[in-house]
Design an enzyme around this catalytic site. Structure first.
Site, short mmCIF file in Angstrom:
data_model
loop_
_atom_site.label_atom_id
_atom_site.label_comp_id
_atom_site.label_asym_id
_atom_site.label_seq_id
_atom_site.Cartn_x
_atom_site.Cartn_y
_atom_site.Cartn_z
N ASP A 127 0.70 -1.18 -0.09
CA ASP A 127 0.03 -0.06 -0.06
C ASP A 127 0.90 1.22 0.17
OD1 ASP A 127 0.85 -0.24 2.64
OD2 ASP A 127 -1.17 0.21 3.63
N SER A 128 2.13 1.14 -0.01
CA SER A 128 3.07 2.32 -0.23
C SER A 128 2.81 2.94 -1.70
CB SER A 128 4.42 1.80 -0.23
OG SER A 128 4.71 0.58 -1.00
N GLU A 183 9.86 -4.10 10.38
CA GLU A 183 9.93 -2.62 9.57
C GLU A 183 10.66 -1.82 10.71
OE1 GLU A 183 7.05 -0.81 7.32
OE2 GLU A 183 8.31 0.99 6.82
N LYS A 206 -0.85 -9.51 3.29
CA LYS A 206 -0.06 -8.97 4.40
C LYS A 206 -0.88 -7.92 5.26
CE LYS A 206 3.49 -5.78 3.97
NZ LYS A 206 3.06 -4.67 4.68
O1 KIV Z 1 3.56 -1.05 1.44
C1 KIV Z 1 4.86 -1.65 1.54
O2 KIV Z 1 5.45 -1.18 0.60
C2 KIV Z 1 5.34 -2.16 2.60
C3 KIV Z 1 6.65 -2.40 2.86
C4 KIV Z 1 7.22 -1.06 3.29
C5 KIV Z 1 7.16 -3.32 3.72
O3 KIV Z 1 4.51 -2.66 3.36
#
Ligand code: KIV
Length: 231
Positions: free
Chosen positions: A46-47, A183, A114
């Site tokens: 979700d980044s 993280e 995730k």
């Molecule tokens: O959303 C994402 O990219 C993540 C990573 C930073 C682990 O959760």
């Protein structure tokens, strides 16, 4: 190209002492490139709310956005394991999480979901796993809790919070989590957890002692519109 990497393949890699490479990915072209470079896990993170959509955090990302980008990635990847994030508030109860995860796997073509959180999500992890959905847990810095945490800060620096992270990790593993992202936690804590847990750990800003590493694609290729993290 070889056979599809499954969550069980990652456990075997951990047992064999092989490191796991994970990079975030949001489209079919990069999925092809990253896979050709040997990346085992593509994280539809979700980044994308920050690096694709230009938001200051991940909170505006919806389940529809995640399903769309997962489907793009799954059309580009033949071998990599595709992990898709459950976005902010899409997993507030086990049944809600199951419906959200069902869309990510069914429509989005992801192989694992995730979700961020510790004790609060243990029952949800158990529920998803019981229904056959592989789960990656996420501890330490939880970007979806950025307002509660007061910013993107390292976690687990004092003994009490390190102990909570350890307890959460063990509980999530016992609930069926197949993978754990750590993280921004101290390297010593991440390394000790990686040795204690049987499931693979994937670190980001957590030192070199994890079973694998994950980077945000845009940080890795120097295309982050914000100040990239030091690691
Ligand atoms: O959303 C994402 O990219 C993540 C990573 C930073 C682990 O959760």
């Amino acid at each position: 190209m070889g056979e599809r990497i499954l969550s069980t393949s990652l456990t075997e890699m951990k047992r064999a002492g092989e490191r796991i490479a994970c990079v975030t990915c949001y489209d079919a072209s990069f999925a092809r490139l990253l896979e050709a470079a040997g990346v085992e896990v593509l994280l539809v993170g979700d980044s994308l709310g920050m690096v694709l959509q230009g938001h200051p955090n991940t909170l505006a990302v919806t389940l529809d956005h995640m399903v769309y980008h997962s489907a793009c990635v799954s059309r580009g990847a033949r071998r990599a394991l595709i992990v898709a994030d459950l976005p902010f508030l899409s997993f507030t109860a086990p049944e809600r999480a199951l419906a959200s995860a069902g869309r990510l796997l069914g429509e989005g073509g992801a192989h694992m979901v995730k979700l961020e959180g510790g004790a609060l999500v243990v029952e949800t992890v158990r529920h998803l796993t019981a229904w056959g959905i592989p789960v990656c847990a996420h501890l330490g810095l939880l970007p979806q809790s950025v307002y509660r945490l007061g910013g993107y800060r390292y976690q687990g620096r004092d003994a009490a919070s390190a102990a909570t992270i350890r307890q959460d990790a063990l509980a999530l593993q016992a609930a069926g989590a197949a993978l754990l992202v750590l993280e921004c936690v101290p390297a010593a804590l991440a390394s000790a957890l990686s040795q204690e847990l049987t499931i693979p750990t994937i670190g980001i800003g957590a030192g070199g002692g994890c079973d694998g590493q994950v980077l945000v694609l845009h940080d890795m290729i120097g295309a982050n519109p914000y100040r990239p993290p030091r690691f």
